[in-house]
Write an enzyme that holds these catalytic residues in place. Sequence first.
Site, PDB file in Angstrom:
ATOM      1  N   SER A   1     -57.127  52.669  74.878  1.00 62.60           N
ATOM      2  CA  SER A   1     -56.931  51.811  73.275  1.00 62.60           C
ATOM      3  C   SER A   1     -58.545  51.443  72.749  1.00 62.60           C
ATOM      4  O   SER A   1     -58.974  52.399  73.154  1.00 62.60           O
ATOM      5  CB  SER A   1     -55.798  50.947  73.432  1.00 62.60           C
ATOM      6  OG  SER A   1     -56.199  51.188  71.551  1.00 62.60           O
TER       7      SER A   1
ATOM      8  N   HIS B   1     -54.854  56.159  72.024  1.00 59.07           N
ATOM      9  CA  HIS B   1     -54.491  55.678  70.274  1.00 59.07           C
ATOM     10  C   HIS B   1     -55.630  56.057  69.734  1.00 59.07           C
ATOM     11  O   HIS B   1     -56.650  55.407  69.500  1.00 59.07           O
ATOM     12  CB  HIS B   1     -54.808  53.815  70.396  1.00 59.07           C
ATOM     13  CG  HIS B   1     -53.492  53.613  71.250  1.00 59.07           C
ATOM     14  ND1 HIS B   1     -52.995  51.822  71.637  1.00 59.07           N
ATOM     15  CD2 HIS B   1     -52.335  53.833  71.858  1.00 59.07           C
ATOM     16  CE1 HIS B   1     -52.362  51.682  72.677  1.00 59.07           C
ATOM     17  NE2 HIS B   1     -51.296  53.301  73.284  1.00 59.07           N
TER      18      HIS B   1
ATOM     19  N   MET C   1     -55.211  47.657  73.185  1.00 54.49           N
ATOM     20  CA  MET C   1     -55.028  46.060  72.693  1.00 54.49           C
ATOM     21  C   MET C   1     -53.537  47.119  73.307  1.00 54.49           C
ATOM     22  O   MET C   1     -52.931  47.294  73.433  1.00 54.49           O
ATOM     23  CB  MET C   1     -55.084  45.686  72.008  1.00 54.49           C
ATOM     24  CG  MET C   1     -54.836  46.891  70.772  1.00 54.49           C
ATOM     25  SD  MET C   1     -54.761  46.847  68.920  1.00 54.49           S
ATOM     26  CE  MET C   1     -56.416  47.328  69.257  1.00 54.49           C
TER      27      MET C   1
END
Length: 357
Positions: free
Chosen positions: A177, A204, A297
Site C-alpha cells: 500500500s 492499493h 497502512m
Amino acid sequence: MIHAVPIRILVVDDSAYNRRTITRILEEIPGVSVVGYAVNGEEGLRKVADLKPDLITLDLEMPRIDGFTFLRIVMQKQPTPIIVVSSRAEGENVFKALELGAVDFVAKPTARSDDQLFNIREDLVRKVLFCARTDMGKIVRRTVAASGSRAAQRAVLPRTSDLPALGPARLVVIGASTGGPPAVQNILSAIKADVPLMFAVSQHMPAGFTRAFAERLNKFCELEVLEARTGDKMQPGRVLVAPGGHNLIFRRRGGEILAQVVDPGPGQIYLPSVDAMFTSAAELGNVSLIGVVLTGMGNDGAEGVRKIKQVGGQVIAEDEESCVVFGMPKEAIATGKVDSVLPLDGIGAEVLRRGLA
C-alpha cells in the site's frame, strides 16, 4: 484517527478549483488545518520555508517550477510528507514522483461537481491522517539509496538459467500500500527474466493508475510486467498487476493458472485486496506459494497470510525500519505466521532463495 497536535497542511496547485476542493475536504477533518496555499512551485517553496507545514498536497503540472523540481528541492532542504494530486493521464509522472520522495497520491478532481468531491474525499482523508506523521528520514534514505541498491542486488542474486525443471508451479504474491510502488520496483527489478517463478502484485491504487504502474515496472524490470486481465496466463518470468479498484484472483484451466479480475466485495476498503489475492492463491492447490507483505497502512493481507500458511506456503514481511508505513507488515507479523522479516533490500534475494529451494 485524530491527532493530538493539529496537522498543518499546505496546498500547492495552480487550479483554483482543485485548491478549493482539496481545502474544503481537508478543513472538514478534525485535527487538520490548511495553513496556506500556493499557485505554483516557486510560491510553494517560499510557503514551505515560511510555514513549515506537516504535510503538502502537490500538483505536478505547474508553471514556473513544476512538481518534480519542487519535490527535489523540498526533499533536499526541508523533507516533508507530500501527497501528489494527479489525473489518470499523469500516471507515469505519479510513479516518478513517488521515486523522488512523495509518500502517496490521490486522484485529481476531474469535474466541477460535488460527485467528484465525494469521490476523492475518503481516499484523501485516509492518506492525510496516515502520511502526516511519516518518518521522512526513511523516505530520504530510500530515495538516495534506490538506484544503487537495485544494482547491488542484481549483482548478488543467483543466476537461474541453468536450474532444473521445478515440480509444482511456483507463485509469488506481493501485497503493498503506502510506499509500495518504489518497494515493488526495488524487488522486481533485481530479478532476472529467466527465473522459473510466477508473480502477482496487489498494490492499493485507484482505478486508472495501475496500467501506468505496470508499464513503468516493465520498463525497469527484466521480467514481463502486465496489468492483469481476466484470462491472462500466469507464466514463469511474468508479473501480473491487479487493476486498480478491482481484485485479482486465480482459477485453474487444466494445467494452467489463469487470472480473473473481479469487482470488490461489500465493505472492502483497501483495493486491490491483498487478502483476496492471497486467499485465492492458497486455494489453487499443487502450487509452491510465497506471500510477500510490504509497506502499507491497515491490516490487508493478514488473513491471507494465515491462508497461505494453512496450505504450507511461506511468508516474508518487510521490517519496520525500511517501511514507509509499518501497518500491513505489522499486522501480518502479529499473526505469528511470517517466516522472515527483512529490510526491503533483502527481500528479492530471500524470494529467490525460498522460491528456488
